[in-house]
Design a protein around this motif. Sequence first.
Motif, PDB file in Angstrom:
ATOM      1  N   VAL A 102       0.510   2.577   2.833  1.00 10.95           N
ATOM      2  CA  VAL A 102       0.382   1.566   1.784  1.00 10.95           C
ATOM      3  C   VAL A 102      -1.047   1.026   1.704  1.00 10.95           C
ATOM      4  O   VAL A 102      -1.666   0.709   2.723  1.00 10.95           O
ATOM      5  CB  VAL A 102       1.361   0.401   2.043  1.00 10.95           C
ATOM      6  N   CYS A 103      -1.505   0.921   0.472  1.00  8.42           N
ATOM      7  CA  CYS A 103      -2.796   0.288   0.204  1.00  8.42           C
ATOM      8  C   CYS A 103      -2.615  -0.631  -0.995  1.00  8.42           C
ATOM      9  O   CYS A 103      -1.504  -0.813  -1.482  1.00  8.42           O
ATOM     10  CB  CYS A 103      -3.885   1.326  -0.033  1.00  8.42           C
ATOM     11  N   GLY A 104      -3.686  -1.188  -1.469  1.00 11.28           N
ATOM     12  CA  GLY A 104      -3.594  -2.143  -2.571  1.00 11.28           C
ATOM     13  C   GLY A 104      -3.166  -1.522  -3.882  1.00 11.28           C
ATOM     14  O   GLY A 104      -2.278  -2.026  -4.567  1.00 11.28           O
ATOM     15  N   SER A 105      -3.779  -0.400  -4.258  1.00 13.52           N
ATOM     16  CA  SER A 105      -3.499   0.187  -5.571  1.00 13.52           C
ATOM     17  C   SER A 105      -2.853   1.565  -5.516  1.00 13.52           C
ATOM     18  O   SER A 105      -2.424   2.080  -6.541  1.00 13.52           O
ATOM     19  CB  SER A 105      -4.796   0.289  -6.378  1.00 13.52           C
ATOM     20  N   GLY A 106      -2.797   2.178  -4.358  1.00 11.04           N
ATOM     21  CA  GLY A 106      -2.192   3.504  -4.231  1.00 11.04           C
ATOM     22  C   GLY A 106      -3.193   4.635  -4.190  1.00 11.04           C
ATOM     23  O   GLY A 106      -2.830   5.783  -3.955  1.00 11.04           O
ATOM     24  N   VAL A 107      -4.463   4.346  -4.394  1.00 12.72           N
ATOM     25  CA  VAL A 107      -5.471   5.407  -4.410  1.00 12.72           C
ATOM     26  C   VAL A 107      -5.822   5.850  -2.991  1.00 12.72           C
ATOM     27  O   VAL A 107      -5.686   7.030  -2.651  1.00 12.72           O
ATOM     28  CB  VAL A 107      -6.741   4.951  -5.170  1.00 12.72           C
ATOM     29  N   SER A 108      -6.269   4.931  -2.149  1.00 14.44           N
ATOM     30  CA  SER A 108      -6.653   5.338  -0.799  1.00 14.44           C
ATOM     31  C   SER A 108      -5.450   5.817   0.003  1.00 14.44           C
ATOM     32  O   SER A 108      -5.569   6.718   0.837  1.00 14.44           O
ATOM     33  CB  SER A 108      -7.395   4.221  -0.062  1.00 14.44           C
ATOM     34  N   SER A 109      -4.281   5.266  -0.265  1.00 16.40           N
ATOM     35  CA  SER A 109      -3.089   5.722   0.460  1.00 16.40           C
ATOM     36  C   SER A 109      -2.758   7.169   0.122  1.00 16.40           C
ATOM     37  O   SER A 109      -2.230   7.892   0.956  1.00 16.40           O
ATOM     38  CB  SER A 109      -1.902   4.813   0.176  1.00 16.40           C
ATOM     39  N   THR A 110      -3.082   7.606  -1.076  1.00 16.56           N
ATOM     40  CA  THR A 110      -2.842   9.000  -1.468  1.00 16.56           C
ATOM     41  C   THR A 110      -3.664   9.943  -0.601  1.00 16.56           C
ATOM     42  O   THR A 110      -3.156  10.946  -0.087  1.00 16.56           O
ATOM     43  CB  THR A 110      -3.172   9.212  -2.956  1.00 16.56           C
ATOM     44  N   PHE A 111      -4.941   9.616  -0.411  1.00 17.15           N
ATOM     45  CA  PHE A 111      -5.796  10.459   0.413  1.00 17.15           C
ATOM     46  C   PHE A 111      -5.399  10.405   1.883  1.00 17.15           C
ATOM     47  O   PHE A 111      -5.360  11.433   2.567  1.00 17.15           O
ATOM     48  CB  PHE A 111      -7.266  10.057   0.243  1.00 17.15           C
ATOM     49  N   LEU A 112      -5.083   9.222   2.367  1.00 13.33           N
ATOM     50  CA  LEU A 112      -4.675   9.082   3.759  1.00 13.33           C
ATOM     51  C   LEU A 112      -3.344   9.796   4.007  1.00 13.33           C
ATOM     52  O   LEU A 112      -3.165  10.461   5.024  1.00 13.33           O
ATOM     53  CB  LEU A 112      -4.581   7.609   4.145  1.00 13.33           C
ATOM     54  N   PHE A 122       8.028  16.538  11.445  1.00 11.24           N
ATOM     55  CA  PHE A 122       8.589  16.414  10.117  1.00 11.24           C
ATOM     56  C   PHE A 122       8.817  14.954   9.748  1.00 11.24           C
ATOM     57  O   PHE A 122       9.697  14.300  10.298  1.00 11.24           O
ATOM     58  CB  PHE A 122       9.894  17.197  10.033  1.00 11.24           C
ATOM     59  N   TRP A 123       8.005  14.465   8.848  1.00  8.96           N
ATOM     60  CA  TRP A 123       8.115  13.129   8.265  1.00  8.96           C
ATOM     61  C   TRP A 123       7.932  13.298   6.768  1.00  8.96           C
ATOM     62  O   TRP A 123       7.122  14.119   6.323  1.00  8.96           O
ATOM     63  CB  TRP A 123       6.998  12.219   8.768  1.00  8.96           C
ATOM     64  N   HIS A 124       8.637  12.526   5.997  1.00  6.91           N
ATOM     65  CA  HIS A 124       8.393  12.461   4.555  1.00  6.91           C
ATOM     66  C   HIS A 124       7.353  11.361   4.381  1.00  6.91           C
ATOM     67  O   HIS A 124       7.626  10.200   4.694  1.00  6.91           O
ATOM     68  CB  HIS A 124       9.689  12.151   3.824  1.00  6.91           C
ATOM     69  N   VAL A 125       6.163  11.705   3.916  1.00  2.46           N
ATOM     70  CA  VAL A 125       5.050  10.764   3.814  1.00  2.46           C
ATOM     71  C   VAL A 125       4.826  10.396   2.354  1.00  2.46           C
ATOM     72  O   VAL A 125       4.544  11.264   1.528  1.00  2.46           O
ATOM     73  CB  VAL A 125       3.759  11.365   4.415  1.00  2.46           C
ATOM     74  N   LEU A 126       4.968   9.106   2.053  1.00  2.21           N
ATOM     75  CA  LEU A 126       4.782   8.602   0.694  1.00  2.21           C
ATOM     76  C   LEU A 126       3.559   7.703   0.609  1.00  2.21           C
ATOM     77  O   LEU A 126       3.468   6.735   1.354  1.00  2.21           O
ATOM     78  CB  LEU A 126       5.980   7.740   0.279  1.00  2.21           C
ATOM     79  N   PRO A 127       2.639   7.982  -0.295  1.00  2.00           N
ATOM     80  CA  PRO A 127       1.576   7.010  -0.545  1.00  2.00           C
ATOM     81  C   PRO A 127       2.098   5.981  -1.542  1.00  2.00           C
ATOM     82  O   PRO A 127       2.700   6.333  -2.556  1.00  2.00           O
ATOM     83  CB  PRO A 127       0.465   7.869  -1.166  1.00  2.00           C
ATOM     84  N   LEU A 128       1.919   4.709  -1.228  1.00  2.00           N
ATOM     85  CA  LEU A 128       2.406   3.650  -2.109  1.00  2.00           C
ATOM     86  C   LEU A 128       1.381   2.531  -2.242  1.00  2.00           C
ATOM     87  O   LEU A 128       0.628   2.254  -1.307  1.00  2.00           O
ATOM     88  CB  LEU A 128       3.698   3.035  -1.563  1.00  2.00           C
ATOM     89  N   ALA A 129       1.416   1.873  -3.366  1.00  2.00           N
ATOM     90  CA  ALA A 129       0.681   0.630  -3.562  1.00  2.00           C
ATOM     91  C   ALA A 129       1.590  -0.515  -3.111  1.00  2.00           C
ATOM     92  O   ALA A 129       2.815  -0.371  -3.075  1.00  2.00           O
ATOM     93  CB  ALA A 129       0.320   0.460  -5.035  1.00  2.00           C
ATOM     94  N   LEU A 130       0.995  -1.641  -2.765  1.00  2.00           N
ATOM     95  CA  LEU A 130       1.789  -2.794  -2.339  1.00  2.00           C
ATOM     96  C   LEU A 130       2.886  -3.150  -3.335  1.00  2.00           C
ATOM     97  O   LEU A 130       4.016  -3.462  -2.944  1.00  2.00           O
ATOM     98  CB  LEU A 130       0.892  -4.019  -2.128  1.00  2.00           C
ATOM     99  N   ASP A 131       2.576  -3.069  -4.629  1.00  2.00           N
ATOM    100  CA  ASP A 131       3.564  -3.476  -5.630  1.00  2.00           C
ATOM    101  C   ASP A 131       4.681  -2.450  -5.833  1.00  2.00           C
ATOM    102  O   ASP A 131       5.621  -2.699  -6.575  1.00  2.00           O
ATOM    103  CB  ASP A 131       2.895  -3.849  -6.954  1.00  2.00           C
ATOM    104  N   GLU A 132       4.622  -1.304  -5.168  1.00  2.00           N
ATOM    105  CA  GLU A 132       5.688  -0.299  -5.257  1.00  2.00           C
ATOM    106  C   GLU A 132       6.699  -0.395  -4.113  1.00  2.00           C
ATOM    107  O   GLU A 132       7.722   0.291  -4.136  1.00  2.00           O
ATOM    108  CB  GLU A 132       5.081   1.112  -5.252  1.00  2.00           C
TER     109      GLU A 132
END
Length: 125
Positions: free
Chosen positions: A8-18, A32-42
């Motif tokens: 999780v990051c503020g807008s979802g951009v940096s979390s996508t790369f991480l 095996f983990w399901h990894v989701l990038p999310l913004a705080l508001d999601e």
Amino acid sequence: MTRTVAVVCGSGVSSTFLARGLRSLLSARGQFWHVLPLALDELDDRADELDVVLLGQHVSAEHAAVSARVPGAIVVPLSVGGIDEPAAREALDLLQGIPSPDTSDADASVAADHRPAPHEGDPHG
């Protein structure tokens, strides 16, 4: 059982790369983990799906608020900032210290005490 972790990051951009870097490290280790990038508001929309929430360093001050929003998940702030390999390695190390849901309480304390050192087993570390 595949568990789900949100990066999780503020807008979802940096979390996508991480999240991309974390997926790569997990795959290389056969984990095996399901990894989701999310913004705080999601978070509210996905809260029921999450086992672990990794908070980017820049939103780590939201730890208490996020913990309240996802009561069924373990919420862990990352101390390494950025979206590069060191941040992904810290995320991987944190995930490796979280016991499996089918691990007994005794095994869980042992697992937490035996987290791999950063870069352990990595020829580049």
